[in-house]
Design an enzyme around this catalytic site. Sequence first.
Site, mmCIF file in Angstrom:
data_model
loop_
_atom_site.group_PDB
_atom_site.id
_atom_site.type_symbol
_atom_site.label_atom_id
_atom_site.label_comp_id
_atom_site.label_asym_id
_atom_site.label_seq_id
_atom_site.Cartn_x
_atom_site.Cartn_y
_atom_site.Cartn_z
ATOM 1 N N TYR A 67 0.855 -1.193 0.000
ATOM 2 C CA TYR A 67 0.000 0.000 0.000
ATOM 3 C C TYR A 67 0.883 1.233 0.000
ATOM 4 C CZ TYR A 67 -5.010 -0.509 0.222
ATOM 5 O OH TYR A 67 -6.319 -0.686 -0.126
ATOM 6 N N GLU A 106 -0.511 4.849 -0.544
ATOM 7 C CA GLU A 106 -1.295 6.055 -0.830
ATOM 8 C C GLU A 106 -0.428 7.298 -0.686
ATOM 9 O OE1 GLU A 106 -3.659 3.937 1.318
ATOM 10 O OE2 GLU A 106 -5.632 4.567 0.560
ATOM 11 N N ASP A 124 -5.836 13.536 -25.530
ATOM 12 C CA ASP A 124 -5.845 12.136 -25.099
ATOM 13 C C ASP A 124 -5.062 11.372 -26.174
ATOM 14 O OD1 ASP A 124 -6.406 9.467 -24.757
ATOM 15 O OD2 ASP A 124 -8.514 9.764 -24.261
ATOM 16 N N THR A 145 -3.106 6.037 -22.202
ATOM 17 C CA THR A 145 -2.975 4.709 -21.617
ATOM 18 C C THR A 145 -1.540 4.281 -21.902
ATOM 19 O OG1 THR A 145 -3.788 3.728 -23.661
ATOM 20 C CG2 THR A 145 -5.380 4.009 -21.878
ATOM 21 N N LYS A 188 -1.262 0.544 -25.321
ATOM 22 C CA LYS A 188 -1.607 0.453 -26.755
ATOM 23 C C LYS A 188 -0.304 0.483 -27.551
ATOM 24 C CE LYS A 188 -6.284 2.232 -26.161
ATOM 25 N NZ LYS A 188 -6.460 3.006 -24.933
ATOM 26 N N ARG A 245 -1.391 -2.594 -18.846
ATOM 27 C CA ARG A 245 -2.670 -1.884 -18.910
ATOM 28 C C ARG A 245 -2.685 -0.813 -17.819
ATOM 29 N NH1 ARG A 245 -6.945 -2.957 -21.787
ATOM 30 N NH2 ARG A 245 -5.726 -4.563 -22.806
HETATM 31 N N1 DSN Z 1 -11.174 0.678 -25.907
HETATM 32 C C1 DSN Z 1 -10.132 1.464 -26.532
HETATM 33 C C2 DSN Z 1 -10.086 1.281 -27.993
HETATM 34 O O1 DSN Z 1 -10.320 0.171 -28.441
HETATM 35 O O2 DSN Z 1 -9.766 2.198 -28.713
HETATM 36 C C3 DSN Z 1 -10.226 2.876 -26.159
HETATM 37 O O3 DSN Z 1 -9.976 2.968 -24.789
#
Ligand code: DSN
Length: 418
Positions: free
Chosen positions: A46, A48, A197, A223, A226, A232
């Site tokens: 933990y 925080e 984003d 994120t 990707k 993730r």
């Molecule tokens: N779910 C994602 C996508 O497939 O683009 C976006 O967060």
Amino acid sequence: MKDKIIKELLEKETIRQNEGIELIASENYPSIDVMEAQGSIFTAKYAEGYPGKRYYGGCEVVDQVESLAIERAKELFHAKFANVQPHSGSQANFAAYHALLNKGDKVLSLVLNDGGHLTHGSPVSFSSHDYQFSFYPLGEDGHIDLDLLKELLDKENPNLLLAGYSAYPYAIPFKKIKEILDAHNEKASTHCFFMVDMAHIAGIIASGLCENPVDYADIVTSTTHKTLRGPRGGLILTNDEAIAKKVNSAIFPYSQGGPLEHVIAAKAVAFGEALHPAFKEYMRKVLENTKACNDELAALGAKVSGTDNHLFLLDVLSSYGINGKEAQARLGEIGITVNKNMIHGDTLSPALTSGIRIGFAALTSRGASLEDAKEVARIIHEALKTPNPNIEKLKERTAKIAASLKDVTSLQYPSIGE
Ligand code: DSN
């Protein structure tokens, strides 16, 4: 693993991933080092708070982990401040809005059917409940229409302009958007912030193969799983110290509790891999493979969007007379995984769609070549062009490509941390 049920499911999923052709543009295969960090004992801690300011004892090691992740993220994206704690892209967007806006403030975002994300103002997302969204459409050619954007900015007078999308296959002109916004802000009664984003294109940005929004936006969210090829999770960057402080409070304690230090360790590993020169070569190959598949389909007569990045859209309705849902199912039968996707000007519902989205980040991580990308295009075309294709034969062709690629559970990428 003692849990027989989960063990069996893990084995099944590994087989599914190894034997299939993964073309979902938001997916990728992390290295074994990323997975080792993510599956590590850091999960037991933990922590925080933030490095040096924690609510628990025993944080001296995770402080170093999180500080390393922050430093690497800053170096990778040339940002002054980074928050590596967001559990996901949606959490990152939630915190970014909270840092910049008051409840009820106005946000101008891309029309969702043209490639926006749920957190960009969908009626089913918190975003549209907490803030007032209006939307800019793409131009007739499917590209961002800067003149229209300028007009809408002046008309809507929003508090925030949002760019960065989930299904936009072209380069985003961040610099030009910022110039338009600056001109608007000079005469507007309300200051409009700029948020990007970059989740889908984070890896391309990290490689320097497209404009870096950190140079222009007040806040950049992402994120890490990707094109960036990490675990993730989410990430927030800014160059503004006051905004950085607000972001930190918006993540903890406002919207999250204990940070996932095992995931943050995995993020640090992934950033170390993305900082290595080999990552740029990988990303170049992703762009080449995506374009090769797009161009081969075009040469076969299919209607495709074209591409400047890791994805393109195939209009299956115009090309083959079937909808995206049917195309996704048909390709699934032969071992190719894609998602149905709205295309610009779509006349079908989001449940059906006229298109599919195709991306090459994941397959390229497994070592797919240009020839593989062209063969994938030919298989897709064969599978969709007639109502009753020879499924068994197409399955064999997909399996042949998959068998020639690297195993998804043992991928290794060079890192600056070696
Ligand atoms: N779910 C994602 C996508 O497939 O683009 C976006 O967060």
